[in-house]
Design an enzyme around this catalytic site. Structure first.
Site, PDB file in Angstrom:
ATOM      1  N   GLU A   4     146.216  61.289  55.487  1.00  0.00           N
ATOM      2  CA  GLU A   4     146.791  61.923  56.623  1.00  0.00           C
ATOM      3  C   GLU A   4     146.740  63.421  57.577  1.00  0.00           C
ATOM      4  O   GLU A   4     146.794  64.325  57.927  1.00  0.00           O
ATOM      5  CB  GLU A   4     148.345  61.759  57.323  1.00  0.00           C
ATOM      6  CG  GLU A   4     149.206  62.560  56.481  1.00  0.00           C
ATOM      7  CD  GLU A   4     149.351  62.541  54.814  1.00  0.00           C
ATOM      8  OE1 GLU A   4     148.862  61.459  54.564  1.00  0.00           O
ATOM      9  OE2 GLU A   4     150.488  62.971  53.858  1.00  0.00           O
ATOM     10  N   CYS A   9     151.466  58.946  48.233  1.00  0.00           N
ATOM     11  CA  CYS A   9     152.242  59.848  47.661  1.00  0.00           C
ATOM     12  C   CYS A   9     153.622  58.612  46.622  1.00  0.00           C
ATOM     13  O   CYS A   9     153.387  57.995  46.361  1.00  0.00           O
ATOM     14  CB  CYS A   9     152.024  60.967  48.001  1.00  0.00           C
ATOM     15  SG  CYS A   9     152.088  61.938  47.111  1.00  0.00           S
ATOM     16  N   HIS A  24     146.525  62.260  49.858  1.00  0.00           N
ATOM     17  CA  HIS A  24     146.837  62.044  51.423  1.00  0.00           C
ATOM     18  C   HIS A  24     145.613  61.919  52.120  1.00  0.00           C
ATOM     19  O   HIS A  24     145.138  63.231  52.931  1.00  0.00           O
ATOM     20  CB  HIS A  24     147.765  63.526  51.276  1.00  0.00           C
ATOM     21  CG  HIS A  24     149.000  63.590  50.809  1.00  0.00           C
ATOM     22  ND1 HIS A  24     150.467  63.282  51.779  1.00  0.00           N
ATOM     23  CD2 HIS A  24     148.985  63.540  49.435  1.00  0.00           C
ATOM     24  CE1 HIS A  24     150.922  63.539  50.587  1.00  0.00           C
ATOM     25  NE2 HIS A  24     150.670  63.590  49.614  1.00  0.00           N
TER      26      HIS A  24
END
Lengths: 231, 81
Positions: free
Chosen positions: A205, A86, A203
């Site tokens: 994660e 990002c 994302h």
């Protein structure tokens, strides 16, 4: 094996990345405040998401000009892994680790939603735990995530296997309707020239444990770990 | 000597400008029909350098190194005393 997660003023996904690497994958990881510089060798450096310096001027522009990025370029130049997520992707592009730029979404609003991604390259250090053509589910959250490259470069990146992920629909078709921000050829995960750098707007994660709604992102970190172990 | 550089950063011709499009749409809602609308960002920077040419060179370096991204931007520099 040791990972590092960089922290700039305005980073806000740094602890999420740390959590996945350290707590979910069980790998040693340091959080590094940008002023400290990268003082030792790491196997992988993660530039996390957030809004470094408020995205003033352009997303990632100011963070890119901090001295620690010279350390990141040296780390990447030595063939070690760099993952930009990002805001980290915007910084990676601004610093020339990958071509192009991530700029204002085609429809200029902040988008925060789950998307489908098609795995275009399953042989990079970041994607070996996926299958080529596989459709995965990972969230995005950005206002400046539209990938722009000079004419012809997007197609060239695809042909050269330097596109890791493209936005697609559930069936794996990369259509305009499945392109949430207007990115060139739906591209949203780009590999550096030597394959050891990946920048991506989604994302992983945030999709690394079932409780979050998807654990498709976890395999990206596991791919990195497997790559380092096999070196 | 003190010089002021007015630097205008704009999107390269043909680049999609979503913000301009949104503004144009909002103007249209207010009854202002426009043919084209572009946005740009202006930086006004004063600096103490020996000559006007030096000010122009410095401003150019600022654009190349930080203020503009050559993938999407072009820039113009105007130097005033």
């Amino acid at each position: 094996m040791r990972f590092a997660v960089l922290q700039f003023g305005g980073s806000n996904c740094d602890h999420d990345a740390y959590h996945v690497v350290h707590d979910v994958c069980g790998v040693d990881c340091d959080l590094i405040w940008y002023k400290e510089g990268i003082g030792r060798e790491y196997d992988a450096v993660i530039i996390p998401g957030g809004f470094s310096y408020g995205d003033y001027l352009r997303a990632g522009a100011i963070a890119t000009r901090t001295p620690i990025m010279q350390d990141v370029l040296a780390h990447a130049g030595a063939g070690r892994l760099v993952l930009g997520i990002c805001n980290g992707a915007q910084i990676g592009a601004e610093s020339g680790l990958v071509p192009g730029v991530f700029t204002t979404n085609e429809y200029p609003k902040f988008i925060c939603e789950w998307v489908h991604l098609k795995v275009e390259n399953a042989t990079s250090p970041f994607t070996t735990k996926y299958r080529k053509g596989e459709v995965i589910r990972i969230p995005i959250a950005h206002k400046e995530g539209r990938y722009v490259v000079p004419p012809g470069v997007g197609r060239q990146l695809l042909d050269e296997g330097r596109v890791a992920f493209r936005f697609c629909n559930e069936a794996g078709e990369c259509t305009p309707a499945s392109n949430p921000n207007g990115s060139e050829l739906n591209i949203t995960g780009v590999l550096g020239e030597d394959g050891n750098v990946l920048v991506m707007m989604p994302h992983p994660e945030r999709a690394a444990e079932g409780i979050l709604g998807s654990d498709d992102g976890r395999r990206l970190f596991e791919s990195m770990i497997a790559h380092i172990e096999n070196q | 000597m003190s010089f002021t550089a007015n630097i205008t950063i704009s999107l390269k011709e043909g680049m999609l400008d979503p913000e301009a499009r949104a503004i144009q749409h909002a103007l249209s809602n207010l009854g202002f029909e426009t043919e084209t609308l572009t946005t740009a960002r202006v930086f006004s920077i004063t600096m103490d350098v020996p000559t006007e040419a030096d000010a122009r060179i410095r401003a150019g370096e600022m654009c190349e190194r930080l203020l503009a991204n050559p993938v999407i931007h072009s820039y113009e520099i105007e130097v005033l005393k």
